[in-house]
Design a protein around this motif. Structure first.
Motif, PDB file in Angstrom:
ATOM      1  N   HIS A 270      47.734  37.253  39.399  1.00 15.97           N
ATOM      2  CA  HIS A 270      47.546  38.664  39.066  1.00 15.97           C
ATOM      3  C   HIS A 270      46.814  39.444  40.151  1.00 15.97           C
ATOM      4  O   HIS A 270      46.771  40.674  40.109  1.00 15.97           O
ATOM      5  CB  HIS A 270      46.787  38.801  37.739  1.00 15.97           C
ATOM      6  CG  HIS A 270      45.403  38.235  37.775  1.00 15.97           C
ATOM      7  ND1 HIS A 270      45.153  36.889  37.608  1.00 15.97           N
ATOM      8  CD2 HIS A 270      44.196  38.822  37.975  1.00 15.97           C
ATOM      9  CE1 HIS A 270      43.848  36.672  37.698  1.00 15.97           C
ATOM     10  NE2 HIS A 270      43.242  37.823  37.916  1.00 15.97           N
ATOM     11  N   ASP A 271      46.234  38.750  41.164  1.00 16.54           N
ATOM     12  CA  ASP A 271      45.565  39.428  42.273  1.00 16.54           C
ATOM     13  C   ASP A 271      46.379  39.404  43.562  1.00 16.54           C
ATOM     14  O   ASP A 271      45.952  39.956  44.572  1.00 16.54           O
ATOM     15  CB  ASP A 271      44.203  38.775  42.548  1.00 16.54           C
ATOM     16  CG  ASP A 271      43.148  39.193  41.541  1.00 16.54           C
ATOM     17  OD1 ASP A 271      43.184  40.361  41.117  1.00 16.54           O
ATOM     18  OD2 ASP A 271      42.308  38.359  41.179  1.00 16.54           O
ATOM     19  N   GLY A 272      47.536  38.738  43.557  1.00 14.97           N
ATOM     20  CA  GLY A 272      48.342  38.634  44.768  1.00 14.97           C
ATOM     21  C   GLY A 272      48.472  37.194  45.223  1.00 14.97           C
ATOM     22  O   GLY A 272      48.278  36.250  44.435  1.00 14.97           O
ATOM     23  N   ILE A 273      48.790  36.992  46.495  1.00 17.02           N
ATOM     24  CA  ILE A 273      49.009  35.653  47.018  1.00 17.02           C
ATOM     25  C   ILE A 273      47.741  34.811  46.856  1.00 17.02           C
ATOM     26  O   ILE A 273      46.615  35.300  47.015  1.00 17.02           O
ATOM     27  CB  ILE A 273      49.450  35.707  48.499  1.00 17.02           C
ATOM     28  CG1 ILE A 273      49.958  34.345  48.968  1.00 17.02           C
ATOM     29  CG2 ILE A 273      48.340  36.233  49.392  1.00 17.02           C
ATOM     30  CD1 ILE A 273      50.643  34.381  50.329  1.00 17.02           C
ATOM     31  N   ASP A 274      47.910  33.546  46.505  1.00 17.11           N
ATOM     32  CA  ASP A 274      46.798  32.639  46.237  1.00 17.11           C
ATOM     33  C   ASP A 274      46.182  32.181  47.555  1.00 17.11           C
ATOM     34  O   ASP A 274      46.704  31.285  48.227  1.00 17.11           O
ATOM     35  CB  ASP A 274      47.310  31.439  45.439  1.00 17.11           C
ATOM     36  CG  ASP A 274      46.206  30.472  45.026  1.00 17.11           C
ATOM     37  OD1 ASP A 274      45.076  30.607  45.530  1.00 17.11           O
ATOM     38  OD2 ASP A 274      46.484  29.585  44.211  1.00 17.11           O
ATOM     39  N   CYS A 275      45.068  32.791  47.942  1.00 20.33           N
ATOM     40  CA  CYS A 275      44.448  32.475  49.236  1.00 20.33           C
ATOM     41  C   CYS A 275      43.833  31.079  49.261  1.00 20.33           C
ATOM     42  O   CYS A 275      43.726  30.472  50.332  1.00 20.33           O
ATOM     43  CB  CYS A 275      43.398  33.527  49.589  1.00 20.33           C
ATOM     44  SG  CYS A 275      44.116  35.093  50.120  1.00 20.33           S
ATOM     45  N   ALA A 276      43.440  30.557  48.114  1.00 26.10           N
ATOM     46  CA  ALA A 276      42.928  29.187  48.076  1.00 26.10           C
ATOM     47  C   ALA A 276      44.032  28.213  48.476  1.00 26.10           C
ATOM     48  O   ALA A 276      43.812  27.276  49.255  1.00 26.10           O
ATOM     49  CB  ALA A 276      42.393  28.859  46.687  1.00 26.10           C
ATOM     50  N   ALA A 277      45.237  28.441  47.959  1.00 26.85           N
ATOM     51  CA  ALA A 277      46.366  27.597  48.341  1.00 26.85           C
ATOM     52  C   ALA A 277      46.732  27.807  49.804  1.00 26.85           C
ATOM     53  O   ALA A 277      47.065  26.858  50.520  1.00 26.85           O
ATOM     54  CB  ALA A 277      47.566  27.896  47.445  1.00 26.85           C
ATOM     55  N   LEU A 278      46.654  29.042  50.270  1.00 23.25           N
ATOM     56  CA  LEU A 278      46.944  29.334  51.677  1.00 23.25           C
ATOM     57  C   LEU A 278      45.970  28.602  52.589  1.00 23.25           C
ATOM     58  O   LEU A 278      46.367  28.011  53.608  1.00 23.25           O
ATOM     59  CB  LEU A 278      46.872  30.845  51.914  1.00 23.25           C
ATOM     60  CG  LEU A 278      47.129  31.339  53.337  1.00 23.25           C
ATOM     61  CD1 LEU A 278      48.543  30.995  53.786  1.00 23.25           C
ATOM     62  CD2 LEU A 278      46.900  32.849  53.409  1.00 23.25           C
ATOM     63  N   ASN A 279      44.694  28.611  52.239  1.00 23.47           N
ATOM     64  CA  ASN A 279      43.694  27.920  53.048  1.00 23.47           C
ATOM     65  C   ASN A 279      43.930  26.409  53.080  1.00 23.47           C
ATOM     66  O   ASN A 279      43.489  25.727  54.007  1.00 23.47           O
ATOM     67  CB  ASN A 279      42.285  28.202  52.504  1.00 23.47           C
ATOM     68  CG  ASN A 279      41.803  29.593  52.860  1.00 23.47           C
ATOM     69  OD1 ASN A 279      42.011  30.059  53.969  1.00 23.47           O
ATOM     70  ND2 ASN A 279      41.178  30.276  51.916  1.00 23.47           N
TER      71      ASN A 279
END
Length: 516
Positions: A270-279
């Motif tokens: 709901h906030d956009g692309i998952d930055c934890a997964a990106l990291n």
């Protein structure tokens, strides 16, 4: 028991406003900059609009408009009965502090990065033979659907209300150009595009998006897809990992796959692309995102997530390709500030298009680039197409300079809002297996969830049988996605392509087909 600490208060001293210019916009920019550089920390209480207006000797309306935009973008929040506060954003030790706090012009001007994650750009990179097409197997498994052709109909995705385009005005401007063309304009032009048009685009982005860019940072392209393809050619080496939203815009992934990339789908919440997964991705140096209105889910990326994404790019030396394909369509307040307006280190490449405010066949888009990338992109484009068709650029420049463009955007936004409202009001309710319609604050389409893949396919077949065009959400996922098939199911509907009466007729046929 420790005493309760009173909230920090804001001192407006130091805010200087030029009364010859838009006061609300200046105040918004001043407050936003103070949040970003840490002078206004999370939890700081802001003055009431009336008090701040008195302190700055401006109208309360100007303060209210500035606050409204900051609310919309997530910089501030209201607490019931307790006033207005700076929102709880990433602070020391997290994303916001990892970003440079120097005053930004929107892009770094001294940056000269290598244009691949593994090698620097050289003249040889412009040669056609270095464009890699070795991903044939990957492309076959990542089949790209051909966009539908023919006249617009309900509920085609990606098509604006181009029945409202002022073709008579365009025809007159086009005729005026060809009646007595400047002979210099009929020669081979600048591969970056018409200089006047680039200057007008830069001015438009400064006023509408808060991007402090210049004409020299803009490269005109044949639509957004060519802009994305140029990024793929110049930023991706074979074997590089490229992160794309999943579900997402499959044609972008196709461009990266052609360049030899290993695509990694990253979930969208709901906030956009998952930055934890990106990291968590190894050796990923490029992310493609649609933050203003995620394609196809419609999520608007939160400010905190935007700061996290920018921090990822600065920390890893990665690139962000920001596709702002329908950013003009926001139905409350001004369009949100894009990632490129928050970028402090020259890691964002901004993709824009005229196709969603004019018509797709115009084939006119643009890239806004970090200054150190402009020469390489211009040279690459010179190899591909030399330069864009001249008259379209010149006519669009005159269309913008004469004020037609801004008037047309306002008209298109009103039309899209009315067409959205017609869809929301007439949507068949209580369809078995179909979720509730979402709130639609931006863009030209919406997505509604369906409880299973089998039900999605059944609904799509029934819609086709009554000549209604709806896309299945399942077609936007990368092959082999870890998400369970039934969780990928949904319906994606464009609402801007046809007038309200046509939408109503299509909804009536859907109700009959779905037996509601």
């Amino acid at each position: 028991m420790a005493p309760v600490q009173p909230p920090l208060s804001f001192n407006p001293a130091g805010i200087e406003l030029d009364r010859r210019l838009g006061l609300a916009r200046q105040l918004y920019q001043a407050l936003r900059q103070r949040v970003l550089d840490g002078r206004l920390v999370s939890g700081t209480r802001l003055p009431a609009s009336r008090d701040l207006a008195a302190a700055l000797a401006i109208s309360r309306n100007s303060v209210v408009r500035a606050y409204d935009q900051l609310y919309a973008e997530g910089f501030i929040e209201g607490r019931v009965g307790d006033g207005t506060y700076v929102a709880n954003l990433p602070t020391a030790g997290t994303a916001a502090k990892k970003l440079s706090t120097k005053v930004s012009t929107g892009f770094s001007t001294g940056l000269s990065p290598g244009l691949s994650t593994k090698r620097s750009f050289s003249a040889e990179d412009c040669a056609p033979e270095v464009i890699h097409n070795a991903a044939v197997g990957r492309l076959e498994s990542n089949h790209l659907p051909v966009p539908p052709s023919g006249p617009p109909r309900a509920f085609r995705v990606g098509v604006p209300a181009f029945d409202l385009f002022p073709f008579e005005v365009w025809a007159k401007l086009n005729a005026a150009f060809w009646r007595k063309p400047d002979l210099q304009q009929l020669c081979y032009g600048d591969p970056a595009g018409d200089e006047r048009l680039r200057g007008l685009i830069a001015a438009y982005l400064r006023s509408s998006r808060g991007m402090q860019c210049t004409a020299e940072q803009i490269v005109i392209t044949s639509g957004a897809q060519q802009a994305i393809s140029l990024c793929a050619q110049l930023l991706v080496a074979p074997g590089d990992t490229v992160a794309v939203e999943n579900p997402g815009y499959r044609a972008a992934g196709h461009a990266f796959a052609i360049a030899g990339a290993q695509l990694q789908g990253v979930a969208v919440d709901h906030d956009g692309i998952d930055c934890a997964a990106l990291n968590g991705l190894d050796d990923c140096r490029l992310a493609y995102v649609t933050p203003s209105h995620q394609y196809p889910t419609g999520v608007v990326m939160s400010l905190a997530r935007r700061l996290e994404l920018l921090a990822w790019a600065e920390r890893t030396g990665g690139w962000i390709i920001e596709d702002d394909y329908d950013g003009e369509y926001r139905y409350s307040g001004a369009p949100l500030a894009p990632l490129a307006a928050l970028d402090r280190s020259g890691r964002v490449l901004y993709v824009g298009t005229f196709g969603k405010v004019a018509f797709p066949a115009l084939r006119l888009g643009y890239l806004v680039l970090p200054a150190g990338c402009v020469e390489a992109f211009t040279r690459r484009r010179a190899v591909d197409v030399r330069h864009s068709e001249v008259s379209t650029q010149v006519v669009m420049a005159e269309f913008m300079a004469a004020g037609h463009f801004q008037r047309h955007i306002r008209r298109m936004r009103r039309a899209a809002l009315n067409r959205r409202n017609t869809l929301l009001a007439g949507w068949p309710v209580d369809v078995p297996g179909v979720g509730c319609l979402p709130n639609v604050a931006a863009g030209l389409h919406l997505t509604v969830r369906v409880d299973s893949m089998a039900r999605e396919q059944q609904l799509l077949a029934q819609a086709r049988a009554v000549d209604v065009e709806i896309n299945g959400l399942s077609s936007y996922w990368l092959p082999g996605s870890a998400t369970a098939p039934d969780q990928r199911a949904g319906l994606v509907l464009g609402f801007a392509a046809v007038p309200e009466a046509t939408i109503g007729e299509a909804l009536a046929r859907l109700r009959l087909a779905w037996q509601v």
